[in-house]
Design a protein around this motif. Sequence first.
Motif, PDB file in Angstrom:
ATOM      1  N   GLU A   1       0.855  -1.184   0.000  1.00 13.41           N
ATOM      2  CA  GLU A   1       0.000   0.000   0.000  1.00 13.41           C
ATOM      3  C   GLU A   1       0.895   1.240   0.000  1.00 13.41           C
ATOM      4  O   GLU A   1       1.930   1.256   0.663  1.00 13.41           O
ATOM      5  CB  GLU A   1      -0.871   0.003   1.269  1.00 13.41           C
TER       6      GLU A   1
ATOM      7  N   THR B   1       0.851   5.187   0.856  1.00 12.75           N
ATOM      8  CA  THR B   1       0.071   6.268   1.477  1.00 12.75           C
ATOM      9  C   THR B   1       0.690   7.615   1.100  1.00 12.75           C
ATOM     10  O   THR B   1       1.738   7.668   0.447  1.00 12.75           O
ATOM     11  CB  THR B   1       0.106   6.131   3.012  1.00 12.75           C
ATOM     12  N   ASP B   2       0.075   8.692   1.578  1.00  8.96           N
ATOM     13  CA  ASP B   2       0.636  10.029   1.350  1.00  8.96           C
ATOM     14  C   ASP B   2       2.048  10.136   1.917  1.00  8.96           C
ATOM     15  O   ASP B   2       2.862  10.905   1.417  1.00  8.96           O
ATOM     16  CB  ASP B   2      -0.243  11.093   2.022  1.00  8.96           C
ATOM     17  N   GLU B   3       2.311   9.356   2.979  1.00  8.33           N
ATOM     18  CA  GLU B   3       3.618   9.443   3.637  1.00  8.33           C
ATOM     19  C   GLU B   3       4.645   8.494   3.022  1.00  8.33           C
ATOM     20  O   GLU B   3       5.838   8.741   3.114  1.00  8.33           O
ATOM     21  CB  GLU B   3       3.501   9.099   5.137  1.00  8.33           C
ATOM     22  N   SER B   4       4.171   7.371   2.438  1.00  8.17           N
ATOM     23  CA  SER B   4       5.156   6.343   2.036  1.00  8.17           C
ATOM     24  C   SER B   4       5.567   6.494   0.569  1.00  8.17           C
ATOM     25  O   SER B   4       5.475   5.550  -0.212  1.00  8.17           O
ATOM     26  CB  SER B   4       4.660   4.934   2.354  1.00  8.17           C
TER      27      SER B   4
ATOM     28  N   PRO C   1       4.530   8.345  -2.214  1.00  6.73           N
ATOM     29  CA  PRO C   1       3.659   8.173  -3.386  1.00  6.73           C
ATOM     30  C   PRO C   1       4.303   8.787  -4.621  1.00  6.73           C
ATOM     31  O   PRO C   1       5.085   9.730  -4.529  1.00  6.73           O
ATOM     32  CB  PRO C   1       2.400   8.957  -2.997  1.00  6.73           C
TER      33      PRO C   1
ATOM     34  N   PRO D   1      -1.492   8.351  -3.771  1.00  7.68           N
ATOM     35  CA  PRO D   1      -1.502   7.201  -2.857  1.00  7.68           C
ATOM     36  C   PRO D   1      -2.447   6.139  -3.418  1.00  7.68           C
ATOM     37  O   PRO D   1      -3.423   6.487  -4.092  1.00  7.68           O
ATOM     38  CB  PRO D   1      -2.049   7.790  -1.548  1.00  7.68           C
TER      39      PRO D   1
ATOM     40  N   PRO E   1      -3.868   1.678  -3.017  1.00 14.00           N
ATOM     41  CA  PRO E   1      -3.768   0.393  -2.317  1.00 14.00           C
ATOM     42  C   PRO E   1      -2.802  -0.559  -3.021  1.00 14.00           C
ATOM     43  O   PRO E   1      -2.531  -0.402  -4.218  1.00 14.00           O
ATOM     44  CB  PRO E   1      -5.199  -0.160  -2.370  1.00 14.00           C
TER      45      PRO E   1
ATOM     46  N   SER F   1       7.092   7.618   6.094  1.00 14.70           N
ATOM     47  CA  SER F   1       6.380   6.653   6.949  1.00 14.70           C
ATOM     48  C   SER F   1       7.402   5.736   7.615  1.00 14.70           C
ATOM     49  O   SER F   1       8.601   5.827   7.360  1.00 14.70           O
ATOM     50  CB  SER F   1       5.421   5.810   6.090  1.00 14.70           C
TER      51      SER F   1
ATOM     52  N   ARG G   1       8.230   1.106   1.031  1.00 15.68           N
ATOM     53  CA  ARG G   1       7.364   1.260  -0.147  1.00 15.68           C
ATOM     54  C   ARG G   1       7.986   0.443  -1.282  1.00 15.68           C
ATOM     55  O   ARG G   1       9.126   0.650  -1.647  1.00 15.68           O
ATOM     56  CB  ARG G   1       7.276   2.740  -0.532  1.00 15.68           C
TER      57      ARG G   1
END
Length: 316
Positions: A176, A178-181, A183, A220, A222, A242, A246
């Motif tokens: 997944e 996210t905005d933090e990992s 993208p 971001p 899934p 994060s 990623r």
Amino acid sequence: MTLSPDQITQFEDQGYLVVPGALSPDRLSQIHHEYSRLLDRLYAGWEAEGRVSPGAALDFWGKLSAAYAAGCDWFQPMDCSLPGGEITATTPMHFGQAAFDMITDPHLLDIVEALIGPEITSNPIQHIRIKPPQPQVRADEARAHVTTTDWHQDRGVTLPEADETPMITVWLAITEVTDESAPLQVIPRAHRQGLIEHCGWAQTGIPKALVPSAHAVPLPCPAGAAVIFHPLTPHASRPNTSNQYRWSFDIRYNRTGHPTGRSQFPSFVARSRARPDQVLTDADTWREMWQTARSRLAATDHIPIHRWNTTSPVCA
Ligand SMILES: O=C(O)CCC(=O)C(=O)O
Ligand SMILES: [Fe+2]
């Protein structure tokens, strides 16, 4: 899975499209399994050399972190490509069944067919990217497969012979994102403005002044999602702030019969309505094609993978 007319319009207007569920949970678990086994083998080798501490209690992510901290490189041995720089007869790389099955996944090829037609070549510009949480990344890490990716267009990382090739990038989220990992981010609609000048820095990139980054959109998504984008869509990745890794792949497809832009690396026909007998269905042959290319390239002068240098005034 094919694309709806609205999705095709979104791709054409905006230069990108996010497709959740492009890879099935089974496909994702085959990938996890294959790369875990690969990392286990790599780690056991480093352990035997005394370069890492015993890994019995470590999972996939723990092994990645311990090996990276010890200066043991897993990126190139896991990559589904040879490097853009120096190639030797023993440069490590990975061409396994699960990677082949992902690239030739009929659901993915249906999506690709909706955008470039049914004569589909698997373009050899393809990579795994595994990005540790940023605090773990060494300060001198410049590889866009491990740390942040600078703004670029994929046409900027192919040779000019492919400037007219109908081609798309399919970026696949294995974890997944996210905005933090970290993208991927893109600049919508900018693919209509043609090729922007790039500089041949440590990463091939567009100078800041030429990137309309105020319009950047992070994507971001899934695990199992595909981000599909046009070769002229400017894109970059954010830092991974994060505490999770990623993991993505980016693979490319072009219309068969057009230059791939990296002809020193092997491509193959992934789908054909006109010549179904030409389709490659065997992962072992795929691996052998890359091994043959590696032997040939190890014995010849380095072939550049892009057209840029750093002497242009915009690169100053
Ligand atoms: O995932 C990234 O950091 C960059 C990906 C990229 O440049 C690509 O997919 O073409
Ligand atoms: Fe790219």
